[in-house]
Structure formats: structure tokens, C-alpha cells
Design a protein around this motif. Sequence first.
Motif, mmCIF file in Angstrom:
data_model
loop_
_atom_site.group_PDB
_atom_site.id
_atom_site.type_symbol
_atom_site.label_atom_id
_atom_site.label_comp_id
_atom_site.label_asym_id
_atom_site.label_seq_id
_atom_site.Cartn_x
_atom_site.Cartn_y
_atom_site.Cartn_z
ATOM 1 N N ARG A 48 0.834 -1.212 0.000
ATOM 2 C CA ARG A 48 0.000 0.000 0.000
ATOM 3 C C ARG A 48 0.864 1.255 0.000
ATOM 4 N N ARG A 49 1.892 1.184 0.773
ATOM 5 C CA ARG A 49 2.794 2.343 0.870
ATOM 6 C C ARG A 49 3.427 2.644 -0.503
ATOM 7 N N ILE A 50 3.883 1.597 -1.157
ATOM 8 C CA ILE A 50 4.511 1.777 -2.469
ATOM 9 C C ILE A 50 3.500 2.359 -3.456
ATOM 10 N N ALA A 51 2.268 1.849 -3.405
ATOM 11 C CA ALA A 51 1.249 2.354 -4.332
ATOM 12 C C ALA A 51 0.953 3.817 -4.092
ATOM 13 N N ARG A 52 1.081 4.246 -2.850
ATOM 14 C CA ARG A 52 0.806 5.655 -2.553
ATOM 15 C C ARG A 52 1.942 6.563 -2.997
ATOM 16 N N VAL A 53 3.158 6.189 -2.640
ATOM 17 C CA VAL A 53 4.261 7.115 -2.897
ATOM 18 C C VAL A 53 4.879 6.919 -4.275
ATOM 19 N N ARG A 54 4.651 5.778 -4.881
ATOM 20 C CA ARG A 54 5.171 5.546 -6.229
ATOM 21 C C ARG A 54 4.048 4.962 -7.079
ATOM 22 N N PRO A 55 3.145 5.822 -7.500
ATOM 23 C CA PRO A 55 1.967 5.319 -8.210
ATOM 24 C C PRO A 55 2.301 4.569 -9.481
ATOM 25 N N ASP A 56 3.440 4.855 -10.076
ATOM 26 C CA ASP A 56 3.804 4.127 -11.291
ATOM 27 C C ASP A 56 4.336 2.736 -10.976
ATOM 28 N N GLU A 57 4.490 2.426 -9.705
ATOM 29 C CA GLU A 57 5.015 1.116 -9.336
ATOM 30 C C GLU A 57 4.052 0.384 -8.410
ATOM 31 N N ALA A 58 2.771 0.604 -8.585
ATOM 32 C CA ALA A 58 1.798 -0.060 -7.714
ATOM 33 C C ALA A 58 1.926 -1.581 -7.817
ATOM 34 N N TRP A 59 2.294 -2.052 -8.993
ATOM 35 C CA TRP A 59 2.446 -3.494 -9.201
ATOM 36 C C TRP A 59 3.577 -4.078 -8.363
ATOM 37 N N ALA B 288 16.237 0.357 -9.836
ATOM 38 C CA ALA B 288 15.140 1.051 -10.521
ATOM 39 C C ALA B 288 15.304 2.564 -10.438
ATOM 40 N N ASP B 289 15.850 3.059 -9.336
ATOM 41 C CA ASP B 289 16.005 4.502 -9.186
ATOM 42 C C ASP B 289 17.232 5.038 -9.910
ATOM 43 N N ALA B 290 18.218 4.194 -10.113
ATOM 44 C CA ALA B 290 19.480 4.691 -10.664
ATOM 45 C C ALA B 290 19.688 4.362 -12.133
ATOM 46 N N VAL B 291 18.919 3.422 -12.657
ATOM 47 C CA VAL B 291 19.094 3.032 -14.063
ATOM 48 C C VAL B 291 17.835 3.443 -14.822
ATOM 49 N N PRO B 292 17.917 4.492 -15.613
ATOM 50 C CA PRO B 292 16.695 5.033 -16.198
ATOM 51 C C PRO B 292 16.030 4.142 -17.230
ATOM 52 N N ARG B 293 16.762 3.355 -17.929
ATOM 53 C CA ARG B 293 16.133 2.538 -18.979
ATOM 54 C C ARG B 293 16.244 1.072 -18.588
ATOM 55 N N LEU B 294 15.375 0.708 -17.669
ATOM 56 C CA LEU B 294 15.438 -0.634 -17.089
ATOM 57 C C LEU B 294 14.101 -1.332 -17.298
ATOM 58 N N ASP B 295 14.157 -2.595 -17.632
ATOM 59 C CA ASP B 295 12.933 -3.392 -17.668
ATOM 60 C C ASP B 295 12.643 -3.793 -16.230
ATOM 61 N N LYS B 296 11.858 -2.971 -15.573
ATOM 62 C CA LYS B 296 11.678 -3.130 -14.140
ATOM 63 C C LYS B 296 11.000 -4.453 -13.789
ATOM 64 N N ARG B 297 10.052 -4.844 -14.598
ATOM 65 C CA ARG B 297 9.347 -6.085 -14.285
ATOM 66 C C ARG B 297 10.280 -7.296 -14.381
ATOM 67 N N LEU B 298 11.094 -7.297 -15.422
ATOM 68 C CA LEU B 298 12.036 -8.401 -15.562
ATOM 69 C C LEU B 298 12.994 -8.413 -14.380
ATOM 70 N N TYR B 299 13.491 -7.237 -14.028
ATOM 71 C CA TYR B 299 14.482 -7.191 -12.954
ATOM 72 C C TYR B 299 13.877 -7.623 -11.618
#
Lengths: 873, 97
Positions: A473-484, A587-598
Motif C-alpha cells: 500500500r505504501r509503495i502504491a501511494r508514494v510511487r503510483p507508477d510502481e503499484a504493481w 530502478a532509481d538509478a538506471v533510467p532505462r530498465l525493464d523493471k518487471r524483468l528485474y
Amino acid sequence: MTQIDAALLAIASAGLPGAAPPPRDGWHDHLDAVLDQGLAGLFAASASAGMVRIDADMASRLQEQLDAEAVRAVQLEGELLRLAPALEHLGGVVLKGAVLAHAAYPDPLLRPFTDIDLLVPGDRIEHAVSILGTYGYQRARPEPAPGYDTPLGPAVALRHPGGVVIELHCTLASGAAGEGIDVYEIVAGRRHVPLGPHTVAAPSWEAHLVECALQAVVGDGLAWPLSLRDIAEVAHHPWLDAGAAAELAVRWQVAEPVAFGLRAARDGLGLELPDALAGLAYHADVPPSEPNGSARLRRRATLALEVGGPNGDNRLLPALLGHNGQPPSADPASSGRPLPVLSLQPAGALGRPAVPSRQETWSRARPARQRASPRSNGRSPTASGGATGGHAHGNGQRQSADDDGTGPPDAPPDGSPASGAGTSAPPRNGLAFGIAGAALLALTALGSRYGNITMGMVLVPAAGLLLAVAASRRIARVRPDEAWVGRWLVLAVVAKLAASYYRYHTAFNTYGGVADATGYDTYGRRLARAWLNGGHPPALENLRETNFIRWFTGVVYYVFGTDMVMGFFIFGLLALVGSYFWYRATADAVPRLDKRLYLALVLFAPSVAFWPSSIGKESLMQLGIGTTALATSLLLRHRLATATVFALSGGWLLWVVRPHLLALVTLAAACAYVGGKVRGKGGAMRSMMTRPVGLLAVVLMVSFAVSQATKFLGIEELSLSSIEAELNENTERTSLGGSEFEHGSNSLNPLRLPQGAVTVLLRPFPWETDSSLQLVSSIESLLLAGLIVVRFRSVRAALTRARSTPFLLYCWILVILYAATFSSIANFGLLVRQRSLVLPALYAIIAVRASSSNRAPDAPPRDLATAGGVRVA
Amino acid sequence: MEGWRALELTDRLDMVPSATRRLGPDLLVSAGGATSPVERLTGSGPELYDAFAAGLTLAEAAVSLAQHTGAAVTTVEPHVLEFAEALVSAGLAVPAA
């Protein structure tokens, strides 16, 4: 009584169908007002069309103003791009500004804007402030009192240190005029309009017309010519349903101010309105003698002007209602007010080349209205493939490739109208779950104190799940693009608990209890018993390395009960925290990352899930290395204070248990910091100030870590030969236990590095295995090798971007150092356990996105002769 | 410049998602909104920016520019390289893998 300057009205109406042309000369004295009122673009267009004459000095000032407005606008548009995930999450819409400039006006240069206006429902204001806070925005002024930001209150101003201001609205007009407006209806019907190659959520054009009219009347007091032009542009927008707009104004109980706004645009700019809007404006023209006539309307309008107009004056009202208070003709067709002619004055030569004719110029300037094209400003119905229902589809623009490939939560891929229904309520904060999780842990501790030592086996996993939900819940609130990410974390807890139990099962059923965990368990029980019941705890010479794990196991048993399975759970969950730290860092330091894969790899890869899941060093080292990775990520982004906190905690853990690992991560971080292109948010100045401090800290850390590592390894003199000798000793030490393999000598020769990397990261090969666990590990390694091959372009990209993205350099160096040193291990059982600690760094390299997809077949030709330049605008 | 190695003429660039706006012959580019300055591409910069965004290699972009300007390709290439490195350095593009 002052009136709005007729000259400004003439410029504001320039280019509109049926508008009288502005006076050709006499603009020198009006230039200041033209620039102040945001009319530079329209004035420049008029000058370019030869409609007005300007001298060189005026042209110079005009150009300067246009430059400044364009720079400001493109920065705000870039900011909207940056904020896109938050806007989607909030379900808000962008009002006026960029939306009108790009999707209503024929050329964005004609419509300047200086801030970002966002509309969100009133009950989401606090959430919006919180979300935008994560993007660096803070209230320009503190909220006077809790609850002050009511749905009818003024807009909340948020300011970014970079100079951008967001006006956060919760209705279209403050005060009584905003009472009847259904903001939920607006955000539910939001559309995506083009903003250059991107899109932004905006109200429907019907709602936007109401907004523009209210802004002109209530917000600007009919004193701002550009707000009348806004009405004119939206009123003639090809996708506007004029009847629906009029109906909306009536239903929202703002028909009267909207009617006055429409009439002001009609009369002030000589605008011909669509029938439905002309009918609405007509009601503002009804003579006073008629029932429900203009006396009431004028009173309302005057009230609006007094409430909302700058300086409280009502400058335009007399002009609109006619001198002597008589309203103009009720016939919409004949209501155009002729513009006054200014006195002609001599003027110098034009500073800008004139085009052949006004008609041609405006034809070129308004391509979308007259020549529909999918690559135009998006106003053409044909761009959507249909005149109705194609509004949102019709943006005709590709979405920019999202860096992480995930896109905003619940956002449709093409900005379809359905997005309007996707407005999401603010996510709950998860506090209740956090409290429940903590309560279960407290209950476990309490039970342990009273002799119930087994309840932890049930309550600890339950607490882990509850805390994961809270984190989700916390992540969904503060990082809406990473709710998943939060949802995946909950699954990861389940997977980790299962892995911990299977690890326990394997240790005692497959290996008959011959495992490091058994020794730690024995010490832990004795320590816990002594602390709980009194007596002599077993003597520990120090609290370093193995003794620390023994002591920490005792602490876990003391708090949660002496149950080994529960201990496995606790250690496994701590390792999971380390995995998440790895994800956060990357995720915060690498701008072009496949976040889901990682994230999938660092949470669910069998090696990472299984090996660091038992009572032992691997679990705590996973936590320690993850924590130092996060510290490195923060350091590379000049977040020195936060980085220090994580570096000290993670570094301490590594130093206590495995000092040589501390040396490896510190060396890698130092290389990344020194060799990478480190940029801070505060720009060059902040970077200049903080980098020496960071360098000094890095040098001190490296010196300390290396000295500790050499001391731990017993290396008296730091040289290549002494390190190689130590590696050979390690090979000899590890060539025991049943899983040993033929190793050969060790060498720090770089030519041996690939061989070492293959050994550390991929062996044992299937034909080298002698147990089921090794076979599983071997299969996983094969899959990993296949993934490296399939994503070889990612590996190459991670290498080429290593300096510009220093965290990738960190990952590379860590993998290389690990390969160079741990290849000395001559036991597959040890190797697969040790490997799990460095795999997150390798995964980061694999998960880099190789290239963007914004390629087109040809570059547009242009005739330019000089070499290109780039500079800060 | 940024990057592990110097750019070569065979390289392509990946443009960072940005807001852009024409201003006369120049092109304004904002890649970071409030967090980074707006860059202004002048001269043949806008043309090269478009060429790189269209997926041309540095060499192909140089040929295209040389055709338009009538200059020799060998004369143009160093300028194209320099400009591409400036783009990368400004954070507007990254070398494509």
C-alpha cells in the motif's frame, strides 16, 4: 471607468474567422501591454502576416519575449511528461495552458502559459499533494488550517525547486460558482490530447469550454483578452459538441457566467458562435424589461467581476453591455462589435519578413482547422478515424516509450476514452496492515516469554504477509507508477516462506541435518535459554563472523521463540528485504530498465529465493549487500545524507560477517563514483559542492574496507601475488565436502577473468552435478546463460552506458570482482550459495533496455548550412 | 562526453523522451521538466536531432547533412560527431546498443 484596451482585443481576435483586422500602425505605445497580456505570439503572427507594422526595436523585444515564453512552455511540457504517471494515477486532468496551446490553438506559440493547472476531485487533494511531493513539490504556502483545502476553496499552489509551479484545483471556479460543478464527471470523461509527440489527460472540450468561460468571467473578471481568445478557440474546436457544452453549463448551474463569458468573446473578438452557444449567449442579451432578463444576469456578472476580477474592477463589462447600460443587439448574427481604429503613426521597416498575403499566412498558421492531418495539432476529426467518439483516439500520436515498460497503473495503452472511467481512488496507506503485522510479532514475542515457543511458526509468516501488504500500500501511494511492485512483494513473501521451509526440509531430510544452520541453532538455543531462564550463556570470543550469526540466532530465538523453522522464516524475510533494496537501488538509478524483468529475477529466481533463506550468513549478506547497493544508488545521485545511513548500516553488517564482501562492494562503489558521470538533482553547483565530500568518503571507505578484508583473509602485504596465494589457499580449503571439483591454479590475469566469470556465474554444468539440488542449480544456470544470449544487446547497452549510468558501472565492477575472487572456490555446493549474492548485479545488467522504438524511416530534409549547436536555453 | 567509449560514425542514438518545441530555426528540448534545464539546438542541430530520432547512424546523418549543405561528407562528419556527443552529454540522448 476603465475599459479593456480595444487594441488588445484586436490582437486577441487576430486570425479568427470574421474578425476585423487590427490597425496596421500605432503599436509602439501598446507593446508593453501586448507583452504583459500574453499576446506576443498573436502579435508576432499578425506582424508576420503584414497585418501590423513593427520596427526593429519592437521586433527585437517581441523575439525576446517569444523566446522566453517558448523556453518556459517547453519546460512545463517536459514537466508534464515527467509527471504523467502521477497524473494518471490521480485521475486528474490538465486545465488550460499546455492543453489549449497544443490542442486548441493553431500554433502553440500563440498561447503562452507560465504554470501547470491540474484538476483533481476535492477528496484527492491531500493525496495529490503527497504524490506530487514525491516529485519534489512542496506547498508554496502552508495550509492555514487542516481541511482548508476544501472542494470550493482556492487552488493549492505547489512549487518545485526547479521553478515550476502547479496550481492544484478541485473545481473549475472558486466560491459559489464552483458548487454545482461535478468534478468527478470531468475526470471520468477525461481525454488524452496530444502534446507534441506525447499526450496529456484533459477535460472533454465541452467541459473545457465551461472552464474557459468561467475563468474569463470569474477568474479574470473579463479583463484578460487572452482568456476571451481561449473561449473563441474552444468554441470553434472541431470536436466540440456545442449543444452538450451548453447543456453542461446549465446542469452545473453556471449557465449565467458561462453565457457572459461567451458573449464577451462574441462581442469583444467579433466571434461568431455555434448556434447552441449563441443561444446561451443570447440569454445574457435579454433586455431588462423581459422576465428573468439581464438585470439579474448583469448583477450576477458584476458580482462575479467584483469577486474574481483583478483589482476588483469590471473593465470590460461596460463595453460588453454597451454604453448607457443598454445591451447590444439580441441577434447573434449581427452582434459583432466593430473594433476601433487606432491613430496611425509613422513606423519603421519591418524587422521580420512579411508573407505574400494575410489569407495565405493564416491558412498556413491554422492547418488543422482547414487541412486535416494526423500530424497536425490533433484537432482534426479525421486524425481519430471518425468524427464522433474519436476524440481521444484521435491524438494520433504514439506514446513515448516508458522507461520501465510498465506505464502508469491502470492506464490504457492508447489513451482511449475508457481511461476516463479509470479514475482510481487514492490507495489506502496500509497503516492498519502494518499495525496488525507488528501486533502479531509482538504477540509472538509475548508467547515466547511465556513459554510458547512454537506459535512463531504460524504468526511470523502471517506477520510477514501483513507487513508486505502494508509495504504494498505504501509503495502504491508514494510511487503510483510502481503499484504493481507491492503486489509482487506480497507474492515474494509467500515464495520466500516456501523457499525457507523447503531449505529447512532439505537440510534435515536430504543432508541429515549436516548444515551450518544446525550449529547456529545450537548456539542460538543455548543463548536464548540463558537469557530467558538465567544461567551461563555459551562464551563467544567476539561478535564477528560466525559468532555474530550464532549471537543473532540467539536474539531471534529469544524474541520469537526457539523454533528453527521460525528462525528460517525470519532470516529468509530479512534476505527478501535485501532483494527489494536491490530493486529500489537499480530502478532509481538506471533510467532505462525493464523493471518487471528485474524485479521478477531478484525476487523469484530460484537461487536468490532459495539459498539466502536459512539461518546463516547468506541471508544476512543478502540484506547487507542489498542495503549497500541502495546506499550506492543514493550516493551516485548525490543523496549523501540518506546514502550515509544505508551505507553505515549495510556496511556494518558486511563488516561484521564478511569483511571481504564489504571490500568488494566498496571498491565497486568507488569505481562507479569516480569513473561514472555522477549528476545531482541540484545541478552543477550542487554536484561541485558535494562531489569532493563524496570522494573523500569513498576514499576513506575503500581504505577501511580493504584493510579489514586483508586482515580478515590474513594477507599481510597487499600485492597481486599475496592475493593469488590467498586464493590458492581458499581453493584448497574448499576442495572438501563432496561437491568439490577440479579447479587448477588461481590467477588475477585479466585473460582468466571470463573463465572465472563462467565458473562463478554458470557452473556446475549439467554433466558436473552429483545431487538433485546441483542439477536444479545447473538448469537455472543454463536458463541464465540463455537469457544472457537472448538479451545480449542489453548487456552491450549496459556496458556502453556504464559511465553515463554509474550504477551500471557498479554492477559491472561488482560482478568482475566477484568473478575474480570467488572463482577460487573449488566446491559447487559453496559456489551456488555464494553466487546468489552477486546475481542481482548481473540481473541489472541483463534487464537494461537496449534501445528505444522511436525510429522512423527517414529524416525530414531541411536546408541548413551550419554545424549544429546545443546550449542551455 | 558520456559513455564508456567515444561515439563512432556507425553509432545510433536513442533519444530520451522529451518535450520539444520549434522556435524559428531552433529546437527547444526539455528532457527533465523542472529537474533539468531546457536545451536549445541551433544551426543544423534540429535537423541532426530529427535524423538521430529517426534512427539514422551518425554517418548517415552526416551524409544527409552534407547533401543539404553541399559540403563534403568528411567536412561534416566531425561536426556531427561533436554534436552527437553534446547531445549525450546534455542527457538528451544515449548511445544505442
